[in-house]
Design a protein around this motif. Sequence first.
Motif, PDB file in Angstrom:
ATOM      1  N   GLN A  43       0.867  -1.181   0.000  1.00  0.00           N
ATOM      2  CA  GLN A  43       0.000   0.000   0.000  1.00  0.00           C
ATOM      3  C   GLN A  43       0.894   1.217   0.000  1.00  0.00           C
ATOM      4  N   GLY A  44       0.463   2.276  -0.674  1.00  0.00           N
ATOM      5  CA  GLY A  44       1.189   3.543  -0.641  1.00  0.00           C
ATOM      6  C   GLY A  44       0.492   4.488   0.300  1.00  0.00           C
ATOM      7  N   PHE A  45       1.235   5.191   1.122  1.00  0.00           N
ATOM      8  CA  PHE A  45       0.636   6.131   2.064  1.00  0.00           C
ATOM      9  C   PHE A  45       1.167   7.529   1.807  1.00  0.00           C
ATOM     10  N   SER A  46       0.280   8.511   1.916  1.00  0.00           N
ATOM     11  CA  SER A  46       0.673   9.908   1.747  1.00  0.00           C
ATOM     12  C   SER A  46       1.063  10.481   3.105  1.00  0.00           C
ATOM     13  N   GLY A  47       1.597  11.694   3.086  1.00  0.00           N
ATOM     14  CA  GLY A  47       1.912  12.361   4.335  1.00  0.00           C
ATOM     15  C   GLY A  47       3.399  12.354   4.623  1.00  0.00           C
ATOM     16  N   ASP A  48       3.757  12.981   5.719  1.00  0.00           N
ATOM     17  CA  ASP A  48       5.157  13.013   6.124  1.00  0.00           C
ATOM     18  C   ASP A  48       5.505  11.726   6.874  1.00  0.00           C
ATOM     19  N   ARG A  49       6.728  11.661   7.439  1.00  0.00           N
ATOM     20  CA  ARG A  49       7.197  10.444   8.113  1.00  0.00           C
ATOM     21  C   ARG A  49       6.199   9.975   9.161  1.00  0.00           C
ATOM     22  N   GLN A  50       5.738  10.910   9.971  1.00  0.00           N
ATOM     23  CA  GLN A  50       4.790  10.578  11.037  1.00  0.00           C
ATOM     24  C   GLN A  50       3.485  10.053  10.430  1.00  0.00           C
ATOM     25  N   GLY A  51       3.048  10.710   9.355  1.00  0.00           N
ATOM     26  CA  GLY A  51       1.805  10.307   8.700  1.00  0.00           C
ATOM     27  C   GLY A  51       1.894   8.911   8.113  1.00  0.00           C
ATOM     28  N   VAL A  52       3.000   8.608   7.454  1.00  0.00           N
ATOM     29  CA  VAL A  52       3.169   7.278   6.850  1.00  0.00           C
ATOM     30  C   VAL A  52       3.188   6.208   7.945  1.00  0.00           C
ATOM     31  N   ARG A  53       3.939   6.480   9.022  1.00  0.00           N
ATOM     32  CA  ARG A  53       4.026   5.489  10.104  1.00  0.00           C
ATOM     33  C   ARG A  53       2.667   5.263  10.769  1.00  0.00           C
ATOM     34  N   THR A  54       1.947   6.353  11.019  1.00  0.00           N
ATOM     35  CA  THR A  54       0.634   6.239  11.663  1.00  0.00           C
ATOM     36  C   THR A  54      -0.354   5.493  10.765  1.00  0.00           C
ATOM     37  N   ARG A  55      -0.401   5.859   9.501  1.00  0.00           N
ATOM     38  CA  ARG A  55      -1.359   5.219   8.587  1.00  0.00           C
ATOM     39  C   ARG A  55      -1.022   3.754   8.355  1.00  0.00           C
ATOM     40  N   ALA A  56       0.278   3.460   8.280  1.00  0.00           N
ATOM     41  CA  ALA A  56       0.682   2.061   8.084  1.00  0.00           C
ATOM     42  C   ALA A  56       0.345   1.238   9.321  1.00  0.00           C
ATOM     43  N   THR A  57       0.467   1.830  10.494  1.00  0.00           N
ATOM     44  CA  THR A  57       0.110   1.148  11.733  1.00  0.00           C
ATOM     45  C   THR A  57      -1.380   0.814  11.732  1.00  0.00           C
ATOM     46  N   MET A  58      -2.215   1.771  11.358  1.00  0.00           N
ATOM     47  CA  MET A  58      -3.664   1.535  11.307  1.00  0.00           C
ATOM     48  C   MET A  58      -3.988   0.462  10.260  1.00  0.00           C
ATOM     49  N   PHE A  59      -3.297   0.500   9.136  1.00  0.00           N
ATOM     50  CA  PHE A  59      -3.540  -0.471   8.069  1.00  0.00           C
ATOM     51  C   PHE A  59      -3.188  -1.877   8.547  1.00  0.00           C
ATOM     52  N   ALA A  60      -2.070  -2.001   9.252  1.00  0.00           N
ATOM     53  CA  ALA A  60      -1.644  -3.300   9.773  1.00  0.00           C
ATOM     54  C   ALA A  60      -2.659  -3.823  10.786  1.00  0.00           C
ATOM     55  N   LEU A  61      -3.113  -2.966  11.674  1.00  0.00           N
ATOM     56  CA  LEU A  61      -4.115  -3.378  12.661  1.00  0.00           C
ATOM     57  C   LEU A  61      -5.398  -3.787  11.955  1.00  0.00           C
ATOM     58  N   ASP A  62      -5.734  -3.105  10.870  1.00  0.00           N
ATOM     59  CA  ASP A  62      -6.950  -3.438  10.143  1.00  0.00           C
ATOM     60  C   ASP A  62      -6.822  -4.782   9.426  1.00  0.00           C
ATOM     61  N   LEU A  63      -5.610  -5.109   8.976  1.00  0.00           N
ATOM     62  CA  LEU A  63      -5.396  -6.434   8.381  1.00  0.00           C
ATOM     63  C   LEU A  63      -5.653  -7.511   9.428  1.00  0.00           C
ATOM     64  N   LEU A  64      -5.179  -7.277  10.650  1.00  0.00           N
ATOM     65  CA  LEU A  64      -5.434  -8.232  11.731  1.00  0.00           C
ATOM     66  C   LEU A  64      -6.927  -8.317  12.002  1.00  0.00           C
ATOM     67  N   ARG A  65      -7.600  -7.188  12.009  1.00  0.00           N
ATOM     68  CA  ARG A  65      -9.033  -7.184  12.262  1.00  0.00           C
ATOM     69  C   ARG A  65      -9.772  -8.035  11.239  1.00  0.00           C
ATOM     70  N   HIS A  66      -9.464  -7.827   9.983  1.00  0.00           N
ATOM     71  CA  HIS A  66     -10.138  -8.597   8.940  1.00  0.00           C
ATOM     72  C   HIS A  66      -9.854 -10.085   9.085  1.00  0.00           C
ATOM     73  N   ALA A  67      -8.584 -10.400   9.343  1.00  0.00           N
ATOM     74  CA  ALA A  67      -8.212 -11.813   9.466  1.00  0.00           C
ATOM     75  C   ALA A  67      -8.938 -12.454  10.641  1.00  0.00           C
ATOM     76  N   LEU A  68      -9.028 -11.716  11.762  1.00  0.00           N
ATOM     77  CA  LEU A  68      -9.672 -12.252  12.961  1.00  0.00           C
ATOM     78  C   LEU A  68     -11.193 -12.328  12.801  1.00  0.00           C
ATOM     79  N   SER A  69     -11.746 -11.557  11.857  1.00  0.00           N
ATOM     80  CA  SER A  69     -13.195 -11.522  11.674  1.00  0.00           C
ATOM     81  C   SER A  69     -13.697 -12.580  10.710  1.00  0.00           C
ATOM     82  N   GLU A  70     -12.777 -13.202   9.972  1.00  0.00           N
ATOM     83  CA  GLU A  70     -13.210 -14.179   8.975  1.00  0.00           C
ATOM     84  C   GLU A  70     -13.726 -15.438   9.635  1.00  0.00           C
ATOM     85  N   ARG A  71     -14.818 -15.938   9.107  1.00  0.00           N
ATOM     86  CA  ARG A  71     -15.347 -17.192   9.635  1.00  0.00           C
ATOM     87  C   ARG A  71     -14.499 -18.350   9.144  1.00  0.00           C
ATOM     88  N   GLU A  72     -14.144 -19.238  10.098  1.00  0.00           N
ATOM     89  CA  GLU A  72     -13.367 -20.409   9.670  1.00  0.00           C
ATOM     90  C   GLU A  72     -14.208 -21.649   9.757  1.00  0.00           C
TER      91      GLU A  72
END
Lengths: 408, 408
Positions: A379-408
Motif C-alpha cells: 500500500q502507498g501512504f501519503s503524508g510526512d514520516r509521522q503520517g506514513v508510520r501512523t497510517r501504516a500502523t492503522m492499516f496493519a491493525l486493520d489487516l489483523l481485524r479482517h483476518a480475525l473476523s473471517e469465519r473459519e
Amino acid sequence: MATDPSAAIVTVGTELVTGQRLDTNGAEIASALLTSRFAVVEMLSVADDAARLADHLARLCAECTLVIVTGGLGPTHDDITRDAASRALGRVLVRDAAIEATLTRIVALHHEPDAATQIMTQADVLEGATVIMPTTGTAPGQIVPTPGGSLVLLPGPPAEMRPMLSTFLSQRHPGTPPVRLRSTGIPESDAQIAAQRVIGDARGVGLTVLAAPADVEVVLFDEGAGPRELARLGASICTELGDACYSTDGSSLPETVLALARTRGVMLACAESCTGGKIASALTDVAGSSDVFEGGVVAYSNRLKTTALGVAAPLIDQYGAVSEQAARAMAAGVANLTGAQYAVATTGIAGPTGGAADKPVGLVWFGLSTPTGITARSQGFSGDRQGVRTRATMFALDLLRHALSERE
Amino acid sequence: MATDPSAAIVTVGTELVTGQRLDTNGAEIASALLTSRFAVVEMLSVADDAARLADHLARLCAECTLVIVTGGLGPTHDDITRDAASRALGRVLVRDAAIEATLTRIVALHHEPDAATQIMTQADVLEGATVIMPTTGTAPGQIVPTPGGSLVLLPGPPAEMRPMLSTFLSQRHPGTPPVRLRSTGIPESDAQIAAQRVIGDARGVGLTVLAAPADVEVVLFDEGAGPRELARLGASICTELGDACYSTDGSSLPETVLALARTRGVMLACAESCTGGKIASALTDVAGSSDVFEGGVVAYSNRLKTTALGVAAPLIDQYGAVSEQAARAMAAGVANLTGAQYAVATTGIAGPTGGAADKPVGLVWFGLSTPTGITARSQGFSGDRQGVRTRATMFALDLLRHALSERE
C-alpha cells in the motif's frame, strides 16, 4: 440545538498561548460535555492575566449555563484564577478550613517555610462555592453559582482535573450518550455522505464526522430522537459504511483487534520495520493486552530481520528489505518465534529520505500470518514520516481485524 | 512586555468545541508568533457560528496588532469565516478573478456540477485584502487591514495553513529565536527556581517553564536583552540544572540519544516489556535513526522473554518477570541478539492492575548493557498506565544518554 444548555471552556496559562504546551484539557472537557448534552459555544485559552480573564468570565458567566475553567489554581503568583473569578462574579475569597488544615500538614512536611504563605492561598475559595476536595494534588476545585448557572474551577494538571470533572458531571443528568461509529480506510467525506444519506430527513439527531489519520468517527447525538432511534440509525450507518466500519461503541482499532483475539482465544504478534514499534505500542496501550499479545520484534536493521526473524540474507540482497518476499518472511518469522496464531509484519519507506522511482516514499509491504497461511500486500501512504508510520500502523491493525473476523 | 505587539488566535470549527478534534493549529501558530516576538493574549476556538465569530473578530481586531484565524474557509455552508470577517470589519466580499479561474478548472475536472456554486464561494475575498495563493488545497489565505493592524485568514487543514503562515511571518522581522533548554528527572518547580536564580535582576529576558511528563523545558525569550545575553544566560541555567539538562537547542531526548550514539559510532537496541514498544517508537520517530538503531524486542509475554532474549524460564519462575534479574538478562539478551554496543531493557507494572504489596503499580526495573558490562536499577513512577509507560520510556532513554555521555 436551542434546548441544549450552553457551555464554555476556559484554559488558563501563558504556556498555552505561547504554544509551548498543547491544550488537551479543552478538548477532553468538550468531549465530556458533548456526552452530557451541553452545547459548547466557545473554548478559550488565556495568558496568566487576571484582568483579561475576569472580563471573559463576566461575559461567559452571564451568557452560558456552564463555564468550566482549568488552570491558575496553583500556589504561585502566576496563579490568577481565584482572583479573576472573584472579580468577575463580585464574590469575596474566604479561607476554607478543611483545605487549610490539609495544606498546613503538607507545608510542614515538604516545603520551605517561606513558601507557606503562597501555598496557603490555595485554601481561598469564592464565597458561596461548593468545594471539590482534591484526590490528587493540593488545589481544590470549586463550583460557584453564576447569573447563567454555574462556574466550575478546576486544577490545570490533567490527572487532577479529570476526577473532579467526572465527579461534577456525574451529579448531573447524563443524557443519552452519543453513538460513535469508527471506521478506517474510508475518506472523511465519503463517511459523511453515507451518514447523511441514512439520516435523510430524520429529526432530533445531530451528526458530527471527525477525522484523524486513517481513523474517521461518525458521531450521532440525541437532540430529541431518543436512544432507540439513535441506535437504529447507528446500525444503518454502520451497514452503509460497510467493511470500513470497525466499531460501533467508540472502541479504538487496537481495542477492537484485541477483543476479537480474546473472543477467538488466540495470540497476536507483530514484526515491525518502518512502523518501528508503533503497532506494539498501540496494542500495549490497552490494559489487558497481555492476555492476547505475545509481543513483537522491531527489526529495524536488515541484520536483525535475519537474526531475530530468520529472513534469509540472500533474500534481502535479491529483493530488498522493502519487498513482498521480506514481508512474508518477517510475518512467518515472528509467528514462528512467538507461537502467535496471528501476526502482522511491516516493511516500508517512511521518509523523508530513502525513496526511489520503483519504491517511493510511503510504500509499505505488509505480511500476514494466520492459521491458513502467509499472505502479503502493499500500500502507498501519503503524508510526512509521522503520517506514513501512523497510517501504516492503522492499516496493519486493520489487516489483523479482517483476518480475525473471517469465519473459519 | 509593553513593547511586544499583541496577537490573538482564533480557530474555527464545531469539531474543536465538541472536543472531537484536538486543536493543534492554535499551539503551532502561537509558537511561531512567540519566535516572531508577538505577545499572544488570547487563543480561542469557536463553533461554526458566524454571529459569534463576528463579535469576537470585531473585539480582537480593535485591540490586537495581529489576529490570525484558521478554519471556516472551505466550500460548505458550515464555512462561515469569510462572512464573519466581512461583518466584523464592515468590508464587502468581492470575487477574486485569479482564484475563480483556478476553481473553475478544478470544478470542471473533479466535482459534480451541482457543487460548483458552493465551491466558487472560496474565491470571495474581503475588499482590500491581500490574497495568499494556496500551494496545496483550494482555499486562499487573506491578509486584511484592521483598526489594530492586520487580520490573517488561513485554511484549517494544517498542511495548507503552515506554508501560508510561514510566508506571512517571514515577511516580518523574525526576531531572536528563543533559547530552549530541555531537562528530565527534575521537578518543574525546581527548574523554575534554578532559572530564576540565574536570571536574577537581568532585564529584557522573558522566561517560561513548560512541563510534559518527565520533560521540562526552560524557554528564554528576547525582550530586549539580545541574542548574546540570551545565550549566556542559557548556558548558565544549563549548568545550574546540572545533569538533568539534556539539550540546549530544543532537541528532544530521543534526538539527543541518537546524536550521542552517532558521535560515538555505536549502535543501540532495546528490550521492552511494560513500555511495549514506546522506546523503539520514540527513537524511530526520528528520521535517520536507522544509522544507529538496530531495533529491539517487545518481549511482552514471559515466553517471548525466554525464546527471543534468552531469559531463563527458571529465573522468571524464581524472581518474577519484574525483577533485577530479569532486567539484566533482557538487556544482555537483546545486546547479544542485535550486536548493539548499548542496550536498555524495561520490565515493570504499568497498571492499572498487576500490582502487589512488594511490587506496586508503577515499579519498573531497567537493565542497561554497555561495553563495560550490565547494570540494573529500579524506579517507581506515578500516574496512570499511560503516565507510567511514558515516564519509564523517558527514564530508559535517559539511562542511555548518561551511558553514552560517559568518558571512556
